[in-house]
Design a protein around this motif. Structure first.
Motif, PDB file in Angstrom:
ATOM      1  N   THR A 222     -11.725   6.030 -13.090  1.00 48.79           N
ATOM      2  CA  THR A 222     -10.807   7.245 -12.891  1.00 48.79           C
ATOM      3  C   THR A 222     -12.309   8.649 -12.032  1.00 48.79           C
ATOM      4  O   THR A 222     -12.695   9.159 -11.768  1.00 48.79           O
ATOM      5  CB  THR A 222     -10.798   7.692 -14.692  1.00 48.79           C
TER       6      THR A 222
ATOM      7  N   ASP B  81      -3.636  12.191 -16.395  1.00 49.69           N
ATOM      8  CA  ASP B  81      -1.946  11.224 -16.889  1.00 49.69           C
ATOM      9  C   ASP B  81      -1.224  10.047 -15.388  1.00 49.69           C
ATOM     10  O   ASP B  81      -0.857   9.842 -15.572  1.00 49.69           O
ATOM     11  CB  ASP B  81      -1.285  12.227 -17.559  1.00 49.69           C
TER      12      ASP B  81
ATOM     13  N   ARG C 211      -8.708   8.268  -8.742  1.00 46.70           N
ATOM     14  CA  ARG C 211      -8.448   6.669  -9.108  1.00 46.70           C
ATOM     15  C   ARG C 211      -8.586   6.093  -8.580  1.00 46.70           C
ATOM     16  O   ARG C 211      -8.059   5.407  -7.062  1.00 46.70           O
ATOM     17  CB  ARG C 211      -6.985   7.178  -9.249  1.00 46.70           C
TER      18      ARG C 211
ATOM     19  N   CYS D  34       2.305   9.012  -8.372  1.00 50.67           N
ATOM     20  CA  CYS D  34       1.563   8.434  -9.586  1.00 50.67           C
ATOM     21  C   CYS D  34       1.107   6.984  -9.433  1.00 50.67           C
ATOM     22  O   CYS D  34       0.395   6.579 -10.031  1.00 50.67           O
ATOM     23  CB  CYS D  34       3.089   7.423 -10.331  1.00 50.67           C
ATOM     24  N   LEU D  35       0.671   6.588  -8.415  1.00 48.58           N
ATOM     25  CA  LEU D  35      -0.470   5.868  -8.147  1.00 48.58           C
ATOM     26  C   LEU D  35      -1.608   6.656  -7.338  1.00 48.58           C
ATOM     27  O   LEU D  35      -3.240   5.450  -7.146  1.00 48.58           O
ATOM     28  CB  LEU D  35       0.373   4.524  -6.583  1.00 48.58           C
ATOM     29  N   SER D  36      -1.909   7.997  -7.225  1.00 52.42           N
ATOM     30  CA  SER D  36      -2.625   8.706  -6.418  1.00 52.42           C
ATOM     31  C   SER D  36      -3.521   9.719  -8.122  1.00 52.42           C
ATOM     32  O   SER D  36      -1.912   9.824  -8.764  1.00 52.42           O
ATOM     33  CB  SER D  36      -3.223   9.168  -5.570  1.00 52.42           C
TER      34      SER D  36
ATOM     35  N   TRP E 163      -5.665  11.222 -11.017  1.00 56.63           N
ATOM     36  CA  TRP E 163      -7.294  12.055 -12.205  1.00 56.63           C
ATOM     37  C   TRP E 163      -7.993  12.832 -10.951  1.00 56.63           C
ATOM     38  O   TRP E 163      -9.382  12.259 -11.060  1.00 56.63           O
ATOM     39  CB  TRP E 163      -7.935  10.086 -11.956  1.00 56.63           C
TER      40      TRP E 163
ATOM     41  N   ASN F 218      -4.404  -0.779  -4.929  1.00 58.64           N
ATOM     42  CA  ASN F 218      -5.315   1.203  -5.786  1.00 58.64           C
ATOM     43  C   ASN F 218      -4.454   1.718  -5.609  1.00 58.64           C
ATOM     44  O   ASN F 218      -5.043   2.497  -6.710  1.00 58.64           O
ATOM     45  CB  ASN F 218      -6.243   0.462  -5.201  1.00 58.64           C
TER      46      ASN F 218
ATOM     47  N   ASP G  33      -8.772  11.378  -3.689  1.00 60.48           N
ATOM     48  CA  ASP G  33      -8.092  11.375  -5.520  1.00 60.48           C
ATOM     49  C   ASP G  33      -9.674  10.980  -5.483  1.00 60.48           C
ATOM     50  O   ASP G  33     -10.597  10.125  -4.962  1.00 60.48           O
ATOM     51  CB  ASP G  33      -7.194  10.860  -5.640  1.00 60.48           C
TER      52      ASP G  33
ATOM     53  N   GLY H 126      -7.172   1.996  -9.382  1.00 64.09           N
ATOM     54  CA  GLY H 126      -5.474   1.607 -10.360  1.00 64.09           C
ATOM     55  C   GLY H 126      -5.370   0.246  -9.955  1.00 64.09           C
ATOM     56  O   GLY H 126      -5.554  -0.060  -8.620  1.00 64.09           O
TER      57      GLY H 126
ATOM     58  N   GLN I  71      -1.498   0.267 -14.013  1.00 64.60           N
ATOM     59  CA  GLN I  71      -2.900   0.618 -14.609  1.00 64.60           C
ATOM     60  C   GLN I  71      -3.944   1.629 -14.179  1.00 64.60           C
ATOM     61  O   GLN I  71      -4.512   0.910 -13.241  1.00 64.60           O
ATOM     62  CB  GLN I  71      -3.078  -0.886 -15.435  1.00 64.60           C
ATOM     63  N   THR I  72      -4.271   1.731 -14.731  1.00 67.68           N
ATOM     64  CA  THR I  72      -5.577   2.859 -13.860  1.00 67.68           C
ATOM     65  C   THR I  72      -6.777   1.916 -15.103  1.00 67.68           C
ATOM     66  O   THR I  72      -6.742   2.047 -15.883  1.00 67.68           O
ATOM     67  CB  THR I  72      -5.563   3.696 -14.529  1.00 67.68           C
TER      68      THR I  72
END
Length: 204
Positions: free
Chosen positions: A37, A204, A27, A178-180, A182, A7, A25, A29, A33-34
């Protein structure tokens, strides 16, 4: 990919002068894939004690519900709130109890003691505690959080400075994972007040 990274998460707790900050954070996911948010990763146990749970989102929510249940039982029996050190031992015991099929969570505990002394600690998924005097980190962005916090932390920061430091550390770290990301969610807790702020980050 590890189940802890399924996640995505970034958590940091930092100590100031008679205060602490805990930030995450926002996010949620599934791999890259998110899904959401505005996912809550920091939970209030009582006014001076907060718990951050990184790792698998479903396990985090289950573990939080168990901890709230145990804390309410403690309040009924003892007629007082749990101290941060006691709560850390409780979390550790609950995690170690399930060591052969663990909750895939890495908790971060932050609280103020009765003497207004900040306490922070983190542990692994089977409850091995790691205590710190300055900051603790957890989640998929933990490596870059370590670097940012090492560079920016100063002892005895006032609440406003502490908020600035922890926010900058969090935002610059999640940009490198890239996994956390937003945005961010920051609590700054002093003996008299709790300040909660939402940070806007790269979407993003």
């Amino acid at each position: 990919m590890s189940i802890f990274e399924y996640n995505g998460s970034a958590l940091v707790a930092m100590v100031g002068k008679n205060c602490f900050a805990i930030a995450s954070d926002r996010r949620l996911g599934v791999n890259l894939q998110t899904i959401a948010t505005d996912f809550e990763k920091i939970y209030k146990i009582h006014g001076r004690l907060y718990l951050g749970l990184s790792g698998l989102g479903t396990d985090a929510q289950t573990l939080y519900q168990r901890l709230v249940f145990r804390h309410k039982l403690y309040q009924l029996r003892e007629e007082r709130d749990m101290k941060p050190e006691t709560f850390a031992s409780l979390v550790s015991a609950i995690l170690y109890e399930k060591r052969f099929g663990p909750y895939f969570c890495q908790p971060v505990i932050a609280g103020l003691s009765d003497e207004d002394k900040p306490f922070i600690c983190t542990m692994d998924s089977i409850g091995a505690k790691e205590l710190a005097k300055d900051f603790v980190v957890a989640g998929t962005a933990s490596e870059s959080l370590y670097g940012a916090c090492e560079a920016m932390f100063k002892p005895d920061l006032e609440p406003e400075e502490l908020f600035e430091v922890v926010s900058q550390a969090l935002l610059s770290s999640v940009d490198r994972d890239c996994l956390s990301g937003w945005g961010g969610h920051v609590y700054v807790v002093t003996p008299t007040e709790v300040t909660e702020r939402i940070l806007k980050g790269r979407m993003d």
